[in-house]
Scaffold this active site. Structure first.
Site, mmCIF file in Angstrom:
data_model
loop_
_atom_site.group_PDB
_atom_site.id
_atom_site.type_symbol
_atom_site.label_atom_id
_atom_site.label_comp_id
_atom_site.label_asym_id
_atom_site.label_seq_id
_atom_site.Cartn_x
_atom_site.Cartn_y
_atom_site.Cartn_z
ATOM 1 N N ASP A 50 0.807 -1.221 0.000
ATOM 2 C CA ASP A 50 0.000 0.000 0.000
ATOM 3 C C ASP A 50 0.844 1.277 0.000
ATOM 4 O OD1 ASP A 50 0.954 -0.462 2.572
ATOM 5 O OD2 ASP A 50 -0.998 -0.926 3.418
ATOM 6 N N GLU B 205 -9.704 -2.070 5.555
ATOM 7 C CA GLU B 205 -10.369 -1.768 6.816
ATOM 8 C C GLU B 205 -11.610 -2.641 6.992
ATOM 9 O OE1 GLU B 205 -8.609 -0.163 8.715
ATOM 10 O OE2 GLU B 205 -8.220 1.917 8.193
ATOM 11 N N ASP C 173 -7.544 -3.094 14.428
ATOM 12 C CA ASP C 173 -8.900 -3.513 14.059
ATOM 13 C C ASP C 173 -8.881 -4.741 13.152
ATOM 14 O OD1 ASP C 173 -7.914 -2.472 11.711
ATOM 15 O OD2 ASP C 173 -9.381 -0.872 11.515
ATOM 16 N N HIS D 250 -7.035 -5.137 10.381
ATOM 17 C CA HIS D 250 -6.873 -4.917 8.942
ATOM 18 C C HIS D 250 -5.575 -5.508 8.409
ATOM 19 C CE1 HIS D 250 -4.988 -0.736 9.938
ATOM 20 N NE2 HIS D 250 -4.009 -1.546 9.595
HETATM 21 C C1 F6R Z 1 1.299 -1.302 6.130
HETATM 22 C C2 F6R Z 1 0.164 -2.173 6.337
HETATM 23 C C3 F6R Z 1 -0.671 -2.107 7.566
HETATM 24 C C4 F6R Z 1 0.152 -2.382 8.820
HETATM 25 C C5 F6R Z 1 -0.716 -2.334 10.077
HETATM 26 C C6 F6R Z 1 0.079 -2.537 11.341
HETATM 27 O O1 F6R Z 1 1.907 -1.566 4.861
HETATM 28 O O2 F6R Z 1 -0.113 -2.939 5.474
HETATM 29 O O3 F6R Z 1 -1.692 -3.067 7.479
HETATM 30 O O4 F6R Z 1 0.764 -3.621 8.714
HETATM 31 O O5 F6R Z 1 -1.393 -1.112 10.147
HETATM 32 O O6 F6R Z 1 0.960 -1.473 11.495
HETATM 33 P P1 F6R Z 1 2.073 -1.482 12.642
HETATM 34 O O7 F6R Z 1 3.051 -2.547 12.259
HETATM 35 O O8 F6R Z 1 2.671 -0.119 12.580
HETATM 36 O O9 F6R Z 1 1.378 -1.776 13.905
#
Ligand code: F6R
Length: 263
Positions: free
Chosen positions: A67, A143, A136, A138
């Site tokens: 992303d 989301e 959450d 994701h």
């Molecule tokens: C980022 C991504 C997100 C993160 C998630 C957890 O490329 O795909 O899904 O993996 O938001 O983020 P952290 O590791 O910062 O807790």
């Protein structure tokens, strides 16, 4: 699904890096799906160490990132382009032309997303996709409510995600509200999935994803539909797993079988 429970964040990072390195060693032109965020930082650090000290070779490796924030230029300090350059790509011998990250400044999002999917297909598909998990549940920026069959597209971030990401920006108002993300369906197309999670703040999401019902309200629960998933989680993140002892037992048995096979 394999659930590997390790002691702490450093062990998560070492285990994940060794799985990715194994993939590169067995297929030098492997296609890696990569993630950003805090969790993979240790994994990338360890891969960089393996490159420098053990000669792990990225020269033929190809990558696709999950992303990118919509509206951020590649050189913006908080763009995922910048994150990847600083934490991995700029520190190993990967070829620039082999790196793919969604373009946050694209003028034609629909056409860009279609092309991104096409590039993944033309590369032969992702061999192993590294994933973090949001509080959450994701995956990528899929989301709650994202279709489990979704493909790469523009997605509106939840307030919770915007708040979680605000720590990286100087002002909350600067946090982008939209992102281009691979869809859950795109992620499920990868041949292997490697989910990493660390810390008690992820315990509920980890439990819902691994042991809860498969639902678009927790997009990481779609992992249960994939035939080859490894979840590497540390003790605090695994705190709420009901079958924790069983997962540990399975890993012990696997170790014994491997050790016997080596004799
Ligand atoms: C980022 C991504 C997100 C993160 C998630 C957890 O490329 O795909 O899904 O993996 O938001 O983020 P952290 O590791 O910062 O807790």
């Amino acid at each position: 699904m394999r659930v590997v429970i390790v002691r702490n964040y450093d062990d998560v990072s070492r285990k994940a890096a060794s799985i990715i390195a194994g993939e590169i060693t067995s297929k030098p032109n492997a296609v890696l799906g990569l993630a950003t965020g805090s969790t993979p930082l240790g994994t990338y650090k360890e891969l960089v160490r393996m490159h420098r000290q053990e000669g792990l070779d990225f020269s033929r490796v190809r990558t696709f990132n999950l992303d990118e924030y919509y509206g951020l230029a590649p050189d913006h300090s908080q763009s995922y382009h910048r994150f990847m350059e600083e934490n991995l790509f700029g520190r190993v011998n990967i070829k620039k032309g082999n790196v793919h990250i969604p373009d946050g400044l694209t003028k034609d999002v629909t056409a860009f997303c279609r092309q991104y999917e096409e590039m993944i297909r033309q590369s032969g598909g992702i061999d192993i996709q590294l994933l973090g998990i949001g509080r959450d549940g994701h995956l990528g920026f899929n989301e709650p409510g994202s279709s489990l069959g979704s493909r790469t597209r523009l997605k509106t971030l939840t307030e919770e995600t915007v708040k979680d990401n605000a720590r990286f920006f100087s002002k909350a108002s600067e946090v982008p509200r939209l992102a281009i993300t691979m869809g859950v369906g795109t992620i499920l197309d990868a041949r292997k999935l490697l989910l990493i999670a660390s810390g008690g703040v992820k315990a509920e999401a980890v439990k819902a994803s691994i042991e809860g019902p498969v639902t678009s309200q927790v997009t990481a629960s779609a992992l249960q539909l994939h035939p080859h998933v490894i979840c590497v989680v540390d003790e605090p993140a695994s705190r709420l797993l009901l079958k924790k002892d069983y997962y540990k037992y399975v890993e012990k048995i696997a170790e014994t079988v491997e050790a016997e096979a080596r004799i």
